[in-house]
Write a protein that holds these residues in place. Sequence first.
Motif, PDB file in Angstrom:
ATOM      1  N   MET A   1      23.475  40.563 -45.252  1.00  0.00           N
ATOM      2  CA  MET A   1      24.801  40.045 -45.585  1.00  0.00           C
ATOM      3  C   MET A   1      25.767  40.353 -44.441  1.00  0.00           C
ATOM      4  N   LEU A   2      26.484  39.341 -43.985  1.00  0.00           N
ATOM      5  CA  LEU A   2      27.457  39.518 -42.915  1.00  0.00           C
ATOM      6  C   LEU A   2      28.806  39.931 -43.473  1.00  0.00           C
ATOM      7  N   ASP A   3      29.474  40.832 -42.747  1.00  0.00           N
ATOM      8  CA  ASP A   3      30.837  41.146 -43.147  1.00  0.00           C
ATOM      9  C   ASP A   3      31.721  39.962 -42.755  1.00  0.00           C
ATOM     10  N   PRO A   4      32.948  39.869 -43.297  1.00  0.00           N
ATOM     11  CA  PRO A   4      33.798  38.694 -43.054  1.00  0.00           C
ATOM     12  C   PRO A   4      34.081  38.426 -41.573  1.00  0.00           C
ATOM     13  N   VAL A   5      34.245  39.460 -40.772  1.00  0.00           N
ATOM     14  CA  VAL A   5      34.547  39.263 -39.348  1.00  0.00           C
ATOM     15  C   VAL A   5      33.350  38.640 -38.639  1.00  0.00           C
ATOM     16  N   ARG A   6      32.170  39.174 -38.870  1.00  0.00           N
ATOM     17  CA  ARG A   6      30.969  38.656 -38.225  1.00  0.00           C
ATOM     18  C   ARG A   6      30.667  37.235 -38.730  1.00  0.00           C
ATOM     19  N   PHE A   7      30.886  36.982 -40.008  1.00  0.00           N
ATOM     20  CA  PHE A   7      30.698  35.642 -40.557  1.00  0.00           C
ATOM     21  C   PHE A   7      31.626  34.650 -39.859  1.00  0.00           C
ATOM     22  N   HIS A   8      32.891  35.030 -39.670  1.00  0.00           N
ATOM     23  CA  HIS A   8      33.865  34.173 -38.990  1.00  0.00           C
ATOM     24  C   HIS A   8      33.415  33.891 -37.556  1.00  0.00           C
ATOM     25  N   MET A   9      32.863  34.898 -36.878  1.00  0.00           N
ATOM     26  CA  MET A   9      32.407  34.708 -35.500  1.00  0.00           C
ATOM     27  C   MET A   9      31.291  33.672 -35.422  1.00  0.00           C
ATOM     28  N   ILE A  10      30.364  33.741 -36.361  1.00  0.00           N
ATOM     29  CA  ILE A  10      29.265  32.774 -36.382  1.00  0.00           C
ATOM     30  C   ILE A  10      29.787  31.375 -36.693  1.00  0.00           C
ATOM     31  N   GLN A  11      30.685  31.259 -37.669  1.00  0.00           N
ATOM     32  CA  GLN A  11      31.258  29.954 -38.015  1.00  0.00           C
ATOM     33  C   GLN A  11      32.001  29.350 -36.823  1.00  0.00           C
ATOM     34  N   LYS A  12      32.780  30.180 -36.127  1.00  0.00           N
ATOM     35  CA  LYS A  12      33.542  29.702 -34.977  1.00  0.00           C
ATOM     36  C   LYS A  12      32.596  29.238 -33.868  1.00  0.00           C
ATOM     37  N   ALA A  13      31.523  29.971 -33.653  1.00  0.00           N
ATOM     38  CA  ALA A  13      30.556  29.592 -32.630  1.00  0.00           C
ATOM     39  C   ALA A  13      29.943  28.230 -32.932  1.00  0.00           C
ATOM     40  N   LEU A  14      29.662  27.978 -34.192  1.00  0.00           N
ATOM     41  CA  LEU A  14      29.082  26.692 -34.572  1.00  0.00           C
ATOM     42  C   LEU A  14      30.037  25.534 -34.317  1.00  0.00           C
ATOM     43  N   THR A  15      31.314  25.738 -34.610  1.00  0.00           N
ATOM     44  CA  THR A  15      32.285  24.655 -34.401  1.00  0.00           C
ATOM     45  C   THR A  15      32.601  24.465 -32.921  1.00  0.00           C
ATOM     46  N   GLU A  16      32.441  25.509 -32.122  1.00  0.00           N
ATOM     47  CA  GLU A  16      32.725  25.419 -30.685  1.00  0.00           C
ATOM     48  C   GLU A  16      31.474  25.099 -29.869  1.00  0.00           C
ATOM     49  N   LEU A  17      30.374  24.823 -30.549  1.00  0.00           N
ATOM     50  CA  LEU A  17      29.121  24.444 -29.908  1.00  0.00           C
ATOM     51  C   LEU A  17      28.663  25.472 -28.873  1.00  0.00           C
ATOM     52  N   ARG A  18      28.657  26.730 -29.272  1.00  0.00           N
ATOM     53  CA  ARG A  18      28.144  27.780 -28.397  1.00  0.00           C
ATOM     54  C   ARG A  18      27.135  28.611 -29.171  1.00  0.00           C
ATOM     55  N   ASP A  19      26.301  29.299 -28.445  1.00  0.00           N
ATOM     56  CA  ASP A  19      25.267  30.123 -29.058  1.00  0.00           C
ATOM     57  C   ASP A  19      25.767  31.560 -29.097  1.00  0.00           C
ATOM     58  N   THR A  20      25.750  32.159 -30.259  1.00  0.00           N
ATOM     59  CA  THR A  20      26.249  33.522 -30.440  1.00  0.00           C
ATOM     60  C   THR A  20      25.146  34.394 -30.997  1.00  0.00           C
ATOM     61  N   ARG A  21      25.020  35.581 -30.430  1.00  0.00           N
ATOM     62  CA  ARG A  21      24.095  36.585 -30.948  1.00  0.00           C
ATOM     63  C   ARG A  21      24.902  37.831 -31.253  1.00  0.00           C
ATOM     64  N   LEU A  22      24.723  38.386 -32.426  1.00  0.00           N
ATOM     65  CA  LEU A  22      25.446  39.589 -32.815  1.00  0.00           C
ATOM     66  C   LEU A  22      24.492  40.776 -32.797  1.00  0.00           C
ATOM     67  N   VAL A  23      24.946  41.840 -32.168  1.00  0.00           N
ATOM     68  CA  VAL A  23      24.164  43.073 -32.134  1.00  0.00           C
ATOM     69  C   VAL A  23      24.234  43.703 -33.524  1.00  0.00           C
ATOM     70  N   PRO A  24      23.115  44.172 -34.064  1.00  0.00           N
ATOM     71  CA  PRO A  24      23.152  44.802 -35.395  1.00  0.00           C
ATOM     72  C   PRO A  24      24.176  45.942 -35.447  1.00  0.00           C
ATOM     73  N   LEU A  25      24.855  46.044 -36.568  1.00  0.00           N
ATOM     74  CA  LEU A  25      25.925  47.036 -36.725  1.00  0.00           C
ATOM     75  C   LEU A  25      25.459  48.466 -36.447  1.00  0.00           C
ATOM     76  N   ARG A  26      24.194  48.754 -36.694  1.00  0.00           N
ATOM     77  CA  ARG A  26      23.704  50.125 -36.501  1.00  0.00           C
ATOM     78  C   ARG A  26      23.796  50.586 -35.046  1.00  0.00           C
ATOM     79  N   PHE A  27      23.953  49.653 -34.101  1.00  0.00           N
ATOM     80  CA  PHE A  27      24.067  50.022 -32.692  1.00  0.00           C
ATOM     81  C   PHE A  27      25.503  50.327 -32.265  1.00  0.00           C
ATOM     82  N   ASN A  28      26.490  50.018 -33.103  1.00  0.00           N
ATOM     83  CA  ASN A  28      27.895  50.294 -32.798  1.00  0.00           C
ATOM     84  C   ASN A  28      28.273  49.790 -31.399  1.00  0.00           C
TER      85      ASN A  28
END
Length: 71
Positions: free
Chosen positions: A1-28
């Motif tokens: 489950m994504l937190d709201p900030v990370r979810f927003h980042m993925i949604q924004k990436a999709l609308t801006e036609l870019r590829d986004t990878r998020l580092v797992p939260l455990r890596f801080n």
Amino acid sequence: MLDPVRFHMIQKALTELRDTRLVPLRFNFTPEINIYNDKIAIMNLKLGELGAFIIESKEIADAQKKVFELA
């Protein structure tokens, strides 16, 4: 489950036609790294520690793109 900030980042990436990878939260991992053309932008957007720089190098950008594809 994504937190709201990370979810927003993925949604924004999709609308801006870019590829986004998020580092797992455990890596801080807080810096943001953007790769575009022959440039890499590395940014620390943490409040109180703002800073950024851009590297313009085809060789370094190509290497970072390969690292990105490994993720």
